[in-house]
Scaffold this motif. Structure first.
Motif, PDB file in Angstrom:
ATOM      1  N   ALA A 108      -3.460 -13.400   3.672  1.00 51.72           N
ATOM      2  CA  ALA A 108      -2.627 -12.323   4.222  1.00 51.72           C
ATOM      3  C   ALA A 108      -2.510 -11.155   3.247  1.00 51.72           C
ATOM      4  O   ALA A 108      -2.497  -9.998   3.637  1.00 51.72           O
ATOM      5  N   SER A 109      -2.420 -11.477   1.952  1.00 50.30           N
ATOM      6  CA  SER A 109      -2.357 -10.395   0.973  1.00 50.30           C
ATOM      7  C   SER A 109      -3.148 -10.793  -0.269  1.00 50.30           C
ATOM      8  O   SER A 109      -3.235 -11.977  -0.609  1.00 50.30           O
ATOM      9  N   ILE A 110      -3.731  -9.813  -0.899  1.00 45.05           N
ATOM     10  CA  ILE A 110      -4.571 -10.082  -2.067  1.00 45.05           C
ATOM     11  C   ILE A 110      -4.327  -9.031  -3.158  1.00 45.05           C
ATOM     12  O   ILE A 110      -3.851  -7.939  -2.886  1.00 45.05           O
ATOM     13  N   LEU A 111      -4.680  -9.437  -4.354  1.00 45.68           N
ATOM     14  CA  LEU A 111      -4.682  -8.505  -5.470  1.00 45.68           C
ATOM     15  C   LEU A 111      -6.126  -8.414  -5.975  1.00 45.68           C
ATOM     16  O   LEU A 111      -6.753  -9.431  -6.271  1.00 45.68           O
ATOM     17  N   VAL A 112      -6.642  -7.190  -6.006  1.00 46.24           N
ATOM     18  CA  VAL A 112      -8.037  -6.968  -6.386  1.00 46.24           C
ATOM     19  C   VAL A 112      -8.098  -6.154  -7.670  1.00 46.24           C
ATOM     20  O   VAL A 112      -7.342  -5.195  -7.841  1.00 46.24           O
ATOM     21  N   GLU A 113      -8.971  -6.573  -8.562  1.00 41.99           N
ATOM     22  CA  GLU A 113      -9.259  -5.764  -9.736  1.00 41.99           C
ATOM     23  C   GLU A 113     -10.700  -5.285  -9.645  1.00 41.99           C
ATOM     24  O   GLU A 113     -11.587  -6.034  -9.236  1.00 41.99           O
ATOM     25  N   ALA A 114     -10.927  -4.042 -10.004  1.00 42.14           N
ATOM     26  CA  ALA A 114     -12.263  -3.453  -9.879  1.00 42.14           C
ATOM     27  C   ALA A 114     -12.340  -2.232 -10.769  1.00 42.14           C
ATOM     28  O   ALA A 114     -11.361  -1.844 -11.416  1.00 42.14           O
ATOM     29  N   LEU A 115     -13.511  -1.631 -10.791  1.00 44.29           N
ATOM     30  CA  LEU A 115     -13.650  -0.316 -11.382  1.00 44.29           C
ATOM     31  C   LEU A 115     -13.780   0.687 -10.242  1.00 44.29           C
ATOM     32  O   LEU A 115     -14.381   0.384  -9.207  1.00 44.29           O
ATOM     33  N   ARG A 117     -14.903   4.655  -8.818  1.00 45.16           N
ATOM     34  CA  ARG A 117     -16.159   5.401  -8.782  1.00 45.16           C
ATOM     35  C   ARG A 117     -16.592   5.935 -10.146  1.00 45.16           C
ATOM     36  O   ARG A 117     -17.764   5.998 -10.463  1.00 45.16           O
ATOM     37  N   GLU A 118     -15.589   6.324 -10.967  1.00 44.26           N
ATOM     38  CA  GLU A 118     -15.908   6.877 -12.284  1.00 44.26           C
ATOM     39  C   GLU A 118     -15.824   5.821 -13.388  1.00 44.26           C
ATOM     40  O   GLU A 118     -15.903   6.143 -14.569  1.00 44.26           O
ATOM     41  N   GLY A 119     -15.581   4.583 -12.985  1.00 44.90           N
ATOM     42  CA  GLY A 119     -15.555   3.511 -13.975  1.00 44.90           C
ATOM     43  C   GLY A 119     -14.180   3.165 -14.501  1.00 44.90           C
ATOM     44  O   GLY A 119     -14.034   2.352 -15.419  1.00 44.90           O
ATOM     45  N   LYS A 120     -13.159   3.777 -13.927  1.00 45.44           N
ATOM     46  CA  LYS A 120     -11.789   3.486 -14.356  1.00 45.44           C
ATOM     47  C   LYS A 120     -11.307   2.180 -13.745  1.00 45.44           C
ATOM     48  O   LYS A 120     -11.509   1.944 -12.560  1.00 45.44           O
ATOM     49  N   PRO A 121     -10.645   1.317 -14.539  1.00 49.99           N
ATOM     50  CA  PRO A 121     -10.129   0.065 -13.970  1.00 49.99           C
ATOM     51  C   PRO A 121      -9.033   0.324 -12.931  1.00 49.99           C
ATOM     52  O   PRO A 121      -8.172   1.185 -13.144  1.00 49.99           O
ATOM     53  N   LEU A 122      -9.110  -0.423 -11.828  1.00 48.69           N
ATOM     54  CA  LEU A 122      -8.141  -0.273 -10.741  1.00 48.69           C
ATOM     55  C   LEU A 122      -7.545  -1.622 -10.405  1.00 48.69           C
ATOM     56  O   LEU A 122      -8.205  -2.653 -10.556  1.00 48.69           O
ATOM     57  N   ARG A 123      -6.317  -1.623  -9.910  1.00 43.71           N
ATOM     58  CA  ARG A 123      -5.716  -2.812  -9.304  1.00 43.71           C
ATOM     59  C   ARG A 123      -5.215  -2.410  -7.936  1.00 43.71           C
ATOM     60  O   ARG A 123      -4.517  -1.406  -7.807  1.00 43.71           O
ATOM     61  N   ILE A 124      -5.590  -3.159  -6.931  1.00 46.08           N
ATOM     62  CA  ILE A 124      -5.184  -2.830  -5.560  1.00 46.08           C
ATOM     63  C   ILE A 124      -4.429  -4.012  -4.971  1.00 46.08           C
ATOM     64  O   ILE A 124      -4.960  -5.117  -4.916  1.00 46.08           O
ATOM     65  N   GLU A 125      -3.198  -3.768  -4.562  1.00 45.71           N
ATOM     66  CA  GLU A 125      -2.454  -4.776  -3.799  1.00 45.71           C
ATOM     67  C   GLU A 125      -2.658  -4.449  -2.342  1.00 45.71           C
ATOM     68  O   GLU A 125      -2.314  -3.361  -1.894  1.00 45.71           O
ATOM     69  N   ALA A 126      -3.253  -5.378  -1.615  1.00 47.44           N
ATOM     70  CA  ALA A 126      -3.606  -5.073  -0.230  1.00 47.44           C
ATOM     71  C   ALA A 126      -3.040  -6.095   0.731  1.00 47.44           C
ATOM     72  O   ALA A 126      -2.959  -7.285   0.425  1.00 47.44           O
ATOM     73  N   GLU A 127      -2.639  -5.581   1.904  1.00 40.80           N
ATOM     74  CA  GLU A 127      -2.280  -6.471   3.010  1.00 40.80           C
ATOM     75  C   GLU A 127      -2.775  -5.821   4.287  1.00 40.80           C
ATOM     76  O   GLU A 127      -3.319  -4.721   4.264  1.00 40.80           O
ATOM     77  N   GLY A 128      -2.616  -6.525   5.411  1.00 41.58           N
ATOM     78  CA  GLY A 128      -3.040  -5.956   6.685  1.00 41.58           C
ATOM     79  C   GLY A 128      -4.539  -5.693   6.718  1.00 41.58           C
ATOM     80  O   GLY A 128      -5.327  -6.433   6.124  1.00 41.58           O
ATOM     81  N   LEU A 129      -4.928  -4.618   7.402  1.00 43.64           N
ATOM     82  CA  LEU A 129      -6.346  -4.312   7.592  1.00 43.64           C
ATOM     83  C   LEU A 129      -7.082  -4.176   6.258  1.00 43.64           C
ATOM     84  O   LEU A 129      -8.197  -4.658   6.095  1.00 43.64           O
ATOM     85  N   LEU A 130      -6.444  -3.511   5.294  1.00 41.84           N
ATOM     86  CA  LEU A 130      -7.115  -3.311   4.006  1.00 41.84           C
ATOM     87  C   LEU A 130      -7.452  -4.639   3.337  1.00 41.84           C
ATOM     88  O   LEU A 130      -8.553  -4.820   2.801  1.00 41.84           O
ATOM     89  N   ALA A 131      -6.513  -5.578   3.402  1.00 40.84           N
ATOM     90  CA  ALA A 131      -6.765  -6.891   2.792  1.00 40.84           C
ATOM     91  C   ALA A 131      -7.953  -7.570   3.457  1.00 40.84           C
ATOM     92  O   ALA A 131      -8.781  -8.201   2.785  1.00 40.84           O
ATOM     93  N   ILE A 132      -8.053  -7.428   4.764  1.00 38.55           N
ATOM     94  CA  ILE A 132      -9.153  -8.064   5.501  1.00 38.55           C
ATOM     95  C   ILE A 132     -10.483  -7.402   5.158  1.00 38.55           C
ATOM     96  O   ILE A 132     -11.483  -8.079   4.883  1.00 38.55           O
ATOM     97  N   VAL A 133     -10.496  -6.074   5.146  1.00 37.60           N
ATOM     98  CA  VAL A 133     -11.737  -5.348   4.828  1.00 37.60           C
ATOM     99  C   VAL A 133     -12.205  -5.708   3.417  1.00 37.60           C
ATOM    100  O   VAL A 133     -13.388  -5.979   3.197  1.00 37.60           O
ATOM    101  N   LEU A 134     -11.270  -5.747   2.481  1.00 36.46           N
ATOM    102  CA  LEU A 134     -11.669  -6.042   1.097  1.00 36.46           C
ATOM    103  C   LEU A 134     -12.187  -7.482   0.971  1.00 36.46           C
ATOM    104  O   LEU A 134     -13.179  -7.722   0.275  1.00 36.46           O
ATOM    105  N   GLN A 135     -11.538  -8.419   1.644  1.00 35.02           N
ATOM    106  CA  GLN A 135     -12.040  -9.805   1.593  1.00 35.02           C
ATOM    107  C   GLN A 135     -13.430  -9.901   2.211  1.00 35.02           C
ATOM    108  O   GLN A 135     -14.321 -10.564   1.677  1.00 35.02           O
ATOM    109  N   HIS A 136     -13.626  -9.203   3.327  1.00 32.36           N
ATOM    110  CA  HIS A 136     -14.927  -9.214   4.011  1.00 32.36           C
ATOM    111  C   HIS A 136     -16.024  -8.623   3.112  1.00 32.36           C
ATOM    112  O   HIS A 136     -17.095  -9.211   2.951  1.00 32.36           O
ATOM    113  N   GLU A 137     -15.731  -7.489   2.486  1.00 31.90           N
ATOM    114  CA  GLU A 137     -16.752  -6.814   1.671  1.00 31.90           C
ATOM    115  C   GLU A 137     -17.007  -7.569   0.358  1.00 31.90           C
ATOM    116  O   GLU A 137     -18.143  -7.649  -0.096  1.00 31.90           O
TER     117      GLU A 137
END
Ligand code: NI
Length: 168
Positions: A108-115, A117-137
């Motif tokens: 239902a909800s996830i926490l994603v760590e990534a870089l 586009r410019e290489g900067k570290p990101l943290r994304i807390e996602a739920e709903g559609l965004l959480a699903i899209v990120l899990q799928h990708e």
């Protein structure tokens, strides 16, 4: 910018894990542009590099509503560091699995760590559609398609249909 060809199941290339991006060089920057153009052309709301023939840990997405301005997001080497709860993603689909949709059990909800586009570290807390899209990708980047996450009965139905179509 170029519209890239999207690989579709049962292409074996789709079922391999991807390699981390080690250098955001011109090739990667061009690939991001082309992936974005391809995603908007389809249209889709997410696209992983593996789907266009690059075994790199890279994805693009845009979950902004159709009638709103585009908001392209790029994640490099993303990983899900924690997840909570479960939800049913209804009628999930994929550009690499044409003409098929199915319900998929997702977190239902996830926490994603990534870089970014410019290489900067990101943290994304996602739920709903965004959480699903990120899990799928992110699944794509690990060689997993959404049909790997549905009941084997449904999966067999789809596989039989694809086989029949390939024979035509
Ligand atoms: Ni997909």
């Amino acid at each position: 910018m170029a519209i890239l060809e999207i690989l579709t199941y049962p292409n074996k290339f789709l079922s391999q894990p991807t390699k981390p991006v080690t250098d955001i060089d011109e090739e990667i920057r061009n690939l991001i542009e082309d992936m974005a153009a391809t995603m908007y052309e389809e249209p889709g709301i997410g696209l992983a590099a593996i789907q266009v023939g690059y075994d790199k840990s890279l994805l693009v997405y845009d979950v902004s509503p159709r009638d709103e301005e585009r908001s392209l997001q790029v994640l490099i080497n993303p990983r899900i560091v924690s997840s909570e709860g479960t939800t049913i993603s209804e009628d999930e689909g994929c550009l690499s699995v044409p003409d098929f949709k199915a319900d998929v059990k997702r977190a239902a909800s996830i926490l994603v760590e990534a870089l970014g586009r410019e290489g900067k570290p990101l943290r994304i807390e996602a739920e709903g559609l965004l959480a699903i899209v990120l899990q799928h990708e992110i699944d794509h980047l690990n060689g997993i398609l959404f049909i790997d996450r549905i009941s084997s009965l449904k999966r067999q139905m789809y596989k039989r249909r694809v086989k029949k179509n390939l024979k035509k």
